[in-house]
Write an enzyme that holds these catalytic residues in place. Structure first.
Site, short mmCIF file in Angstrom:
data_model
loop_
_atom_site.label_atom_id
_atom_site.label_comp_id
_atom_site.label_asym_id
_atom_site.label_seq_id
_atom_site.Cartn_x
_atom_site.Cartn_y
_atom_site.Cartn_z
N SER A 81 0.91 -1.04 0.02
CA SER A 81 0.08 -0.09 -0.01
C SER A 81 0.88 1.39 -0.08
O SER A 81 0.47 2.30 -0.63
CB SER A 81 -0.91 -0.13 1.26
N ARG A 170 1.92 -12.22 7.85
CA ARG A 170 0.80 -11.25 7.09
C ARG A 170 1.62 -10.84 5.75
O ARG A 170 0.84 -11.04 4.59
CB ARG A 170 0.85 -10.15 7.82
N HIS A 439 -5.46 -10.82 3.92
CA HIS A 439 -4.57 -11.03 4.77
C HIS A 439 -4.90 -12.17 5.72
O HIS A 439 -3.99 -12.63 6.59
CB HIS A 439 -4.04 -9.55 5.36
N ASP A 476 -4.02 -0.94 -5.46
CA ASP A 476 -2.62 -0.68 -5.41
C ASP A 476 -1.59 -1.80 -5.42
O ASP A 476 -0.32 -1.67 -5.32
CB ASP A 476 -2.90 -0.06 -3.99
N HIS A 477 -2.09 -2.88 -5.48
CA HIS A 477 -1.32 -4.10 -5.34
C HIS A 477 -2.17 -5.26 -5.34
O HIS A 477 -3.53 -5.11 -5.23
CB HIS A 477 -0.28 -4.08 -4.36
O1 LIG Z 1 0.70 -3.58 6.96
C1 LIG Z 1 0.06 -4.54 6.42
O2 LIG Z 1 -1.22 -4.69 6.70
C2 LIG Z 1 0.61 -5.45 5.43
O3 LIG Z 1 2.11 -5.37 5.99
C3 LIG Z 1 0.70 -4.88 4.17
O4 LIG Z 1 -0.46 -4.32 3.63
P1 LIG Z 1 -1.01 -3.00 3.07
O5 LIG Z 1 0.49 -2.86 2.19
O6 LIG Z 1 -1.90 -3.29 2.13
O7 LIG Z 1 -1.18 -1.96 4.06
MN LIG Z 2 -2.95 -2.09 0.00
MN LIG Z 3 -2.16 -5.36 2.35
#
Ligand SMILES: O=C(O)[C@H](O)COP(=O)(O)O
Ligand SMILES: [Mn+2]
Ligand SMILES: [Mn+2]
Length: 564
Positions: A81, A170, A439, A476-477
């Site tokens: 993100s 995660r 996640h 975003d991914h």
């Molecule tokens: O912080 C998190 O939840 C994960 O490590 C990455 O998820 P995000 O990049 O989508 O926030």
């Molecule tokens: Mn994200």
């Molecule tokens: Mn994430």
């Protein structure tokens, strides 16, 4: 002209009009992958996103959202993100924290900077504490960087080192914590062989201990403070390996949520509370989940929880986490300087921005994703009279597989209202479901999450239709499109009991970009001459949709306008 002669005025687009409201919708964790039973987006009913795909190649296409396209060290790095929203908002590719730390360690510059020299003052008489996420996920931190820092600090005089670990599960497979602890224990034992008193002192699962974000649940940070700083936790063990193995053996245990523990010596005393005269480094390079701990470590005035004892320490972040707050004030590596973001340009060209975000509870709260990250890791408004950030509070105290709809429909309704109000030129939204539920590794729940995200997109697109506006839908991914760990040829990998290895992390997959709406000039279509565009190409595209040309150093626009 602004500071240093910079002009904020964007040239008019030669063909595209101004004044059409633009909805920018980011589906968090929504990549494109082969259709099989582990692709939750494929399994879910997603008629709206499916219909957008029918617009390919002129109105729907894929862009890269991982690796070097978003400023990460290599194309083996999955997107996330921070880097994804940075690229979407900034329109350029900046070397990100992961890469900057790699470079500083490789060149040795990290040891020459003010940050290291500051903490070094404590090496003679104090302990060096390293606190952070223990994995090779590369999203918030990386094990190899910790290993290099341990070596480098000990070679430069650190005599007593305590590591406070946060287990992951995660950004990497659940259960991998044991292996990471073993690796770290081996390194620390080698250091002990060289006369350095080095040990793991405390630990806990990242989502339950320390790594909350956007001030969602200070108890998470307090649990960490108690273990790391005070040396107090409900579980006490003689070694971290024993701790992780024992806690993982409990029913429903999960690396992300391991309870806090401290390591104690033979007399039951914690081996590494933080004391006056010690140095502390938070080793994560990514900001969002370190800012709260940084505040607790740095601020003299602090009322978020009772710190009980506030040791006089020398504290440095791996990076500076918030450029606006200058937090922390001392850091080992300078963060990327993400300037002149599209949000700032649009505000200065009279565009009002409405960023609608959902605050989630136990963890994420992606509130900062379309604000803080979008704006180049900058908290606060550029111009409060032109911007409105709306936070939709999440369910609290749960993992999102038990409520996979989250607040997607409420977010969509607020975005709809913002569009219908006529007050905003841009309505920017992040729909968190695919990512947050992805996640958890719960496939069934992730299917529900994808379905509701699609319903939310419909609400927003219907409003765009009503106001004669334009939409740009992207992500975003990847995450929800692949829930299984695969071998090189793409086959699902099995664990030792024959079950599939669930992938809780993001992916390397590309993400869609779709454009449309009644306000879109009929000649607009995606160009075919950009071979491998990425998320950074979206900002110029959005500026065009608002009737502006992008600054010349932005990654090029994805669209062209045919004369008709
Ligand atoms: O912080 C998190 O939840 C994960 O490590 C990455 O998820 P995000 O990049 O989508 O926030
Ligand atoms: Mn994200
Ligand atoms: Mn994430």
């Amino acid at each position: 002209m602004g500071r240093s002669g910079l002009s904020w005025t964007l040239p008019d687009h030669p063909k595209l009009p101004k004044g059409k409201p633009v909805a920018v919708v980011v589906l968090d964790g929504w990549g494109e992958a082969n259709a099989d039973q582990y692709n939750c987006i494929h399994v879910a009913q997603t008629p709206v996103m499916d219909s957008l795909k029918n617009g390919a190649p002129e109105k729907w296409r894929l862009v890269k959202a991982h690796g070097t396209a978003v400023g990460l060290p290599s194309d083996d790095d999955m997107g996330n993100s921070e880097v994804g929203h940075n690229a979407l908002g900034a329109g350029r590719i900046f070397a990100q924290g992961a890469k900057l730390v790699d470079q500083a360690l490789a060149s040795g510059k990290i040891y020459e900077g003010d940050g290291f020299n500051y903490i070094k003052e404590s090496f003679e008489n104090g302990t060096l504490h390293l606190i952070g996420l223990l994995s090779d996920g590369g999203v918030h931190s990386r094990l190899d960087q910790l290993q290099l820092l341990l070596k480098g600090a000990s070679e430069r005089g650190a005599k007593r080192i305590r590591v406070h670990i946060l287990t992951d599960g995660r950004d990497v497979l659940d259960g991998s914590s044991v292996g990471f602890v073993e690796t770290l224990e081996n390194d620390l034992s080698e250091l002990r062989g060289k006369g350095v008193d080095a040990q793991i002192a405390s630990g806990g699962g990242r989502m339950y201990v320390t790594m909350d974000r956007y001030e969602n649940d200070w108890d998470v940070v307090k649990r960490g403070w108690d273990a790391q700083v005070l040396g107090e936790a409900p579980y006490k063990f003689k070694s971290a390996l024993e701790a992780v193995k024992t806690l993982r053996a409990q029913p429903n245990a999960n690396d992300q949520y391991l309870p806090p523990f401290v390591i104690v010596d033979d007399s039951g005393k914690p081996v590494g509370p933080v004391l006056d005269g010690d140095a502390v480094v938070t080793i994560n390079f990514r900001a969002d989940r370190m800012v709260m701990l940084a505040k607790a470590l740095e601020y003299a005035d602090f009322d978020k929880f009772d710190r009980v004892r506030v040791p006089k320490i020398r504290y440095a972040g791996m990076l500076q986490y918030d450029g606006e707050l200058k937090l922390p004030s001392i850091y080992l590596v300078s963060p990327p300087e993400i300037d002149r973001t599209s949000g700032e340009y649009l505000v200065k060209n009279g565009i009002r921005t409405f960023a609608c975000r959902q605050s989630c509870v136990i963890e994420t709260v992606k509130f900062g994703h379309v604000t803080f990250f979008w704006n180049g890791n900058r908290s606060g408004y550029f111009d409060e009279s032109k911007e409105e950030y709306v936070e939709v509070p999440s369910d609290s105290g749960i993992t999102f597989n038990v409520a996979p709809k989250m607040k997607a429909l409420e977010i969509a309704e607020k975005a709809r209202d913002a569009l219908l109000s006529g007050k905003f030129d841009q309505v920017r939204v992040n729909l968190p479901n695919g990512d947050m539920v992805g996640h958890t590794g719960d496939i069934e729940a992730t299917v529900v999450a994808c379905k509701v995200a699609d319903e939310a997109v419909k609400i927003i697109l219907d409003a765009v239709e009503q106001v004669g506006g334009i939409y740009l839908v992207t992500a975003d991914h990847g995450n929800a499109e692949d829930m299984v760990k695969r071998n090189k040829s793409g086959k699902p990998l099995l664990d030792k009991n024959g079950g599939i290895q669930i992938l809780t992390s993001h992916t390397l997959q590309p993400v869609p970009v779709a454009i449309g709406g009644p306000g879109l000039h009929p000649g607009v279509k995606f160009r075919t001459d950009i071979q491998t565009p990425g998320l950074a190409n979206v900002a110029a595209t959005v500026m065009n949709l608002h009737g502006f040309e992008a600054p010349s150093d932005y990654e090029t626009t994805l669209i062209e306008v045919a004369d008709n």
